[in-house]
Design a protein around this motif. Sequence first.
Motif, PDB file in Angstrom:
ATOM      1  N   TRP A  97      17.105   1.867 -11.100  1.00  0.00           N
ATOM      2  CA  TRP A  97      17.505   2.465  -9.815  1.00  0.00           C
ATOM      3  C   TRP A  97      16.283   3.048  -9.096  1.00  0.00           C
ATOM      4  CZ3 TRP A  97      22.704   2.447  -8.271  1.00  0.00           C
ATOM      5  CH2 TRP A  97      22.940   3.046  -7.029  1.00  0.00           C
ATOM      6  N   ARG A  98      15.446   3.778  -9.854  1.00  0.00           N
ATOM      7  CA  ARG A  98      14.253   4.382  -9.245  1.00  0.00           C
ATOM      8  C   ARG A  98      13.280   3.309  -8.734  1.00  0.00           C
ATOM      9  NH1 ARG A  98      14.688   9.693  -9.814  1.00  0.00           N
ATOM     10  NH2 ARG A  98      15.599  10.569 -11.703  1.00  0.00           N
ATOM     11  N   PHE A  99      13.092   2.246  -9.508  1.00  0.00           N
ATOM     12  CA  PHE A  99      12.227   1.156  -9.056  1.00  0.00           C
ATOM     13  C   PHE A  99      12.789   0.513  -7.786  1.00  0.00           C
ATOM     14  CE2 PHE A  99       9.943   1.109 -13.123  1.00  0.00           C
ATOM     15  CZ  PHE A  99       8.665   0.752 -12.713  1.00  0.00           C
ATOM     16  N   ALA A 100      14.108   0.339  -7.734  1.00  0.00           N
ATOM     17  CA  ALA A 100      14.729  -0.251  -6.544  1.00  0.00           C
ATOM     18  C   ALA A 100      14.518   0.653  -5.327  1.00  0.00           C
ATOM     19  CB  ALA A 100      16.220  -0.497  -6.788  1.00  0.00           C
ATOM     20  N   GLU A 101      14.734   1.959  -5.506  1.00  0.00           N
ATOM     21  CA  GLU A 101      14.492   2.904  -4.402  1.00  0.00           C
ATOM     22  C   GLU A 101      13.037   2.831  -3.931  1.00  0.00           C
ATOM     23  OE1 GLU A 101      17.462   6.698  -5.003  1.00  0.00           O
ATOM     24  OE2 GLU A 101      15.688   6.611  -6.255  1.00  0.00           O
ATOM     25  N   THR A 102      12.119   2.809  -4.887  1.00  0.00           N
ATOM     26  CA  THR A 102      10.691   2.755  -4.557  1.00  0.00           C
ATOM     27  C   THR A 102      10.354   1.451  -3.840  1.00  0.00           C
ATOM     28  OG1 THR A 102      10.143   4.163  -6.433  1.00  0.00           O
ATOM     29  CG2 THR A 102       8.356   2.823  -5.529  1.00  0.00           C
ATOM     30  N   ALA A 103      10.909   0.354  -4.317  1.00  0.00           N
ATOM     31  CA  ALA A 103      10.637  -0.937  -3.682  1.00  0.00           C
ATOM     32  C   ALA A 103      11.087  -0.938  -2.230  1.00  0.00           C
ATOM     33  CB  ALA A 103      11.339  -2.055  -4.453  1.00  0.00           C
ATOM     34  N   ILE A 104      12.266  -0.433  -1.976  1.00  0.00           N
ATOM     35  CA  ILE A 104      12.807  -0.429  -0.617  1.00  0.00           C
ATOM     36  C   ILE A 104      12.022   0.522   0.280  1.00  0.00           C
ATOM     37  CG2 ILE A 104      14.839   0.244   0.745  1.00  0.00           C
ATOM     38  CD1 ILE A 104      16.457  -0.992  -1.699  1.00  0.00           C
ATOM     39  N   GLU A 105      11.739   1.717  -0.231  1.00  0.00           N
ATOM     40  CA  GLU A 105      10.980   2.690   0.549  1.00  0.00           C
ATOM     41  C   GLU A 105       9.568   2.184   0.835  1.00  0.00           C
ATOM     42  OE1 GLU A 105      10.652   5.890   2.830  1.00  0.00           O
ATOM     43  OE2 GLU A 105      12.463   5.518   1.655  1.00  0.00           O
ATOM     44  N   THR A 106       8.933   1.606  -0.165  1.00  0.00           N
ATOM     45  CA  THR A 106       7.570   1.118   0.000  1.00  0.00           C
ATOM     46  C   THR A 106       7.526  -0.091   0.934  1.00  0.00           C
ATOM     47  OG1 THR A 106       7.091   1.924  -2.225  1.00  0.00           O
ATOM     48  CG2 THR A 106       5.475   0.460  -1.245  1.00  0.00           C
ATOM     49  N   ARG A 107       8.531  -0.961   0.826  1.00  0.00           N
ATOM     50  CA  ARG A 107       8.588  -2.110   1.740  1.00  0.00           C
ATOM     51  C   ARG A 107       8.746  -1.626   3.181  1.00  0.00           C
ATOM     52  NH1 ARG A 107       7.090  -7.395   2.653  1.00  0.00           N
ATOM     53  NH2 ARG A 107       8.369  -8.149   4.360  1.00  0.00           N
ATOM     54  N   ALA A 115       9.902  -6.201  -8.585  1.00  0.00           N
ATOM     55  CA  ALA A 115       9.868  -6.992  -9.819  1.00  0.00           C
ATOM     56  C   ALA A 115      10.299  -6.142 -11.006  1.00  0.00           C
ATOM     57  CB  ALA A 115       8.470  -7.563 -10.042  1.00  0.00           C
ATOM     58  N   GLY A 116       9.816  -4.909 -11.067  1.00  0.00           N
ATOM     59  CA  GLY A 116      10.224  -3.997 -12.138  1.00  0.00           C
ATOM     60  C   GLY A 116      11.713  -3.719 -12.113  1.00  0.00           C
ATOM     61  N   ALA A 117      12.247  -3.485 -10.932  1.00  0.00           N
ATOM     62  CA  ALA A 117      13.685  -3.217 -10.805  1.00  0.00           C
ATOM     63  C   ALA A 117      14.500  -4.419 -11.272  1.00  0.00           C
ATOM     64  CB  ALA A 117      14.031  -2.873  -9.357  1.00  0.00           C
ATOM     65  N   LEU A 118      14.090  -5.601 -10.851  1.00  0.00           N
ATOM     66  CA  LEU A 118      14.827  -6.817 -11.238  1.00  0.00           C
ATOM     67  C   LEU A 118      14.801  -7.028 -12.752  1.00  0.00           C
ATOM     68  CD1 LEU A 118      13.620  -9.090  -8.337  1.00  0.00           C
ATOM     69  CD2 LEU A 118      15.996  -8.410  -8.767  1.00  0.00           C
ATOM     70  N   LEU A 119      13.653  -6.822 -13.369  1.00  0.00           N
ATOM     71  CA  LEU A 119      13.561  -6.961 -14.822  1.00  0.00           C
ATOM     72  C   LEU A 119      14.450  -5.954 -15.541  1.00  0.00           C
ATOM     73  CD1 LEU A 119       9.730  -7.573 -15.309  1.00  0.00           C
ATOM     74  CD2 LEU A 119      11.592  -9.171 -15.803  1.00  0.00           C
ATOM     75  N   MET A 120      14.445  -4.725 -15.058  1.00  0.00           N
ATOM     76  CA  MET A 120      15.233  -3.676 -15.709  1.00  0.00           C
ATOM     77  C   MET A 120      16.729  -3.905 -15.524  1.00  0.00           C
ATOM     78  SD  MET A 120      12.872  -0.390 -14.878  1.00  0.00           S
ATOM     79  CE  MET A 120      12.853   0.625 -16.343  1.00  0.00           C
ATOM     80  N   VAL A 121      17.143  -4.354 -14.355  1.00  0.00           N
ATOM     81  CA  VAL A 121      18.557  -4.647 -14.126  1.00  0.00           C
ATOM     82  C   VAL A 121      19.013  -5.765 -15.062  1.00  0.00           C
ATOM     83  CG1 VAL A 121      20.232  -5.604 -12.476  1.00  0.00           C
ATOM     84  CG2 VAL A 121      18.654  -3.820 -11.750  1.00  0.00           C
ATOM     85  N   ALA A 122      18.194  -6.782 -15.203  1.00  0.00           N
ATOM     86  CA  ALA A 122      18.539  -7.881 -16.116  1.00  0.00           C
ATOM     87  C   ALA A 122      18.656  -7.372 -17.547  1.00  0.00           C
ATOM     88  CB  ALA A 122      17.487  -8.986 -16.029  1.00  0.00           C
ATOM     89  N   ARG A 123      17.764  -6.480 -17.937  1.00  0.00           N
ATOM     90  CA  ARG A 123      17.815  -5.930 -19.295  1.00  0.00           C
ATOM     91  C   ARG A 123      19.052  -5.061 -19.507  1.00  0.00           C
ATOM     92  NH1 ARG A 123      14.546  -4.663 -23.825  1.00  0.00           N
ATOM     93  NH2 ARG A 123      16.136  -3.987 -25.277  1.00  0.00           N
ATOM     94  N   VAL A 124      19.422  -4.268 -18.504  1.00  0.00           N
ATOM     95  CA  VAL A 124      20.632  -3.443 -18.600  1.00  0.00           C
ATOM     96  C   VAL A 124      21.854  -4.339 -18.779  1.00  0.00           C
ATOM     97  CG1 VAL A 124      22.184  -1.923 -17.284  1.00  0.00           C
ATOM     98  CG2 VAL A 124      19.736  -1.423 -17.387  1.00  0.00           C
ATOM     99  N   GLN A 125      21.932  -5.414 -17.999  1.00  0.00           N
ATOM    100  CA  GLN A 125      23.055  -6.340 -18.123  1.00  0.00           C
ATOM    101  C   GLN A 125      23.080  -6.981 -19.508  1.00  0.00           C
ATOM    102  OE1 GLN A 125      22.057  -8.581 -14.506  1.00  0.00           O
ATOM    103  NE2 GLN A 125      24.112  -8.103 -13.775  1.00  0.00           N
TER     104      GLN A 125
END
Length: 152
Positions: free
Chosen positions: A99-109, A129-139
């Motif tokens: 979640w934090r990586f996704a927030e950072t990605a969107i804010e930084t973009r 990329a970090g957010a996507l990897l972590m989401v896949a791992r959570v799933q």
Amino acid sequence: ALNASLQLQLENARRLRLLRDQWMFRLASYRAYQRTVGAEILQLVKIQPALEAIRRLEGPDPSSLLRLRGRLEGGADRLGHLTVPEHLRATHELLVGAWRFAETAIETRYDAVSSGNVSIAWQASSSAAGALLMVARVQQDFRALLDPPRLE
């Protein structure tokens, strides 16, 4: 040799039985946790196309970034305040991190788009990329938690 082989198989059967009993014991907490955080996981899954676009340095447009930022705002803090059983803590920490990586990605973009700075866009790409990897791992972890143990 035959006796040793039989003893090994018996020990494996006992270990499997214990693991399955433990899994049954924890199954209710797995499902309760999934109900608690299911909406957040779904939210991260829904924004995966946007994260992919950020990762590829292709978008999304600024108005979409603002909507995404609003949808994610405060989610990591809400997740961080949940009380989670010890056996789910690692998966939960991955979820919070995603979640934090996704927030950072969107804010930084958004910052990259508003400033026109490609270097900042690459930072956003890394976060996505970090957010996507972590989401896949959570799933993957959730699927593993809900499947009964097997001997390997």
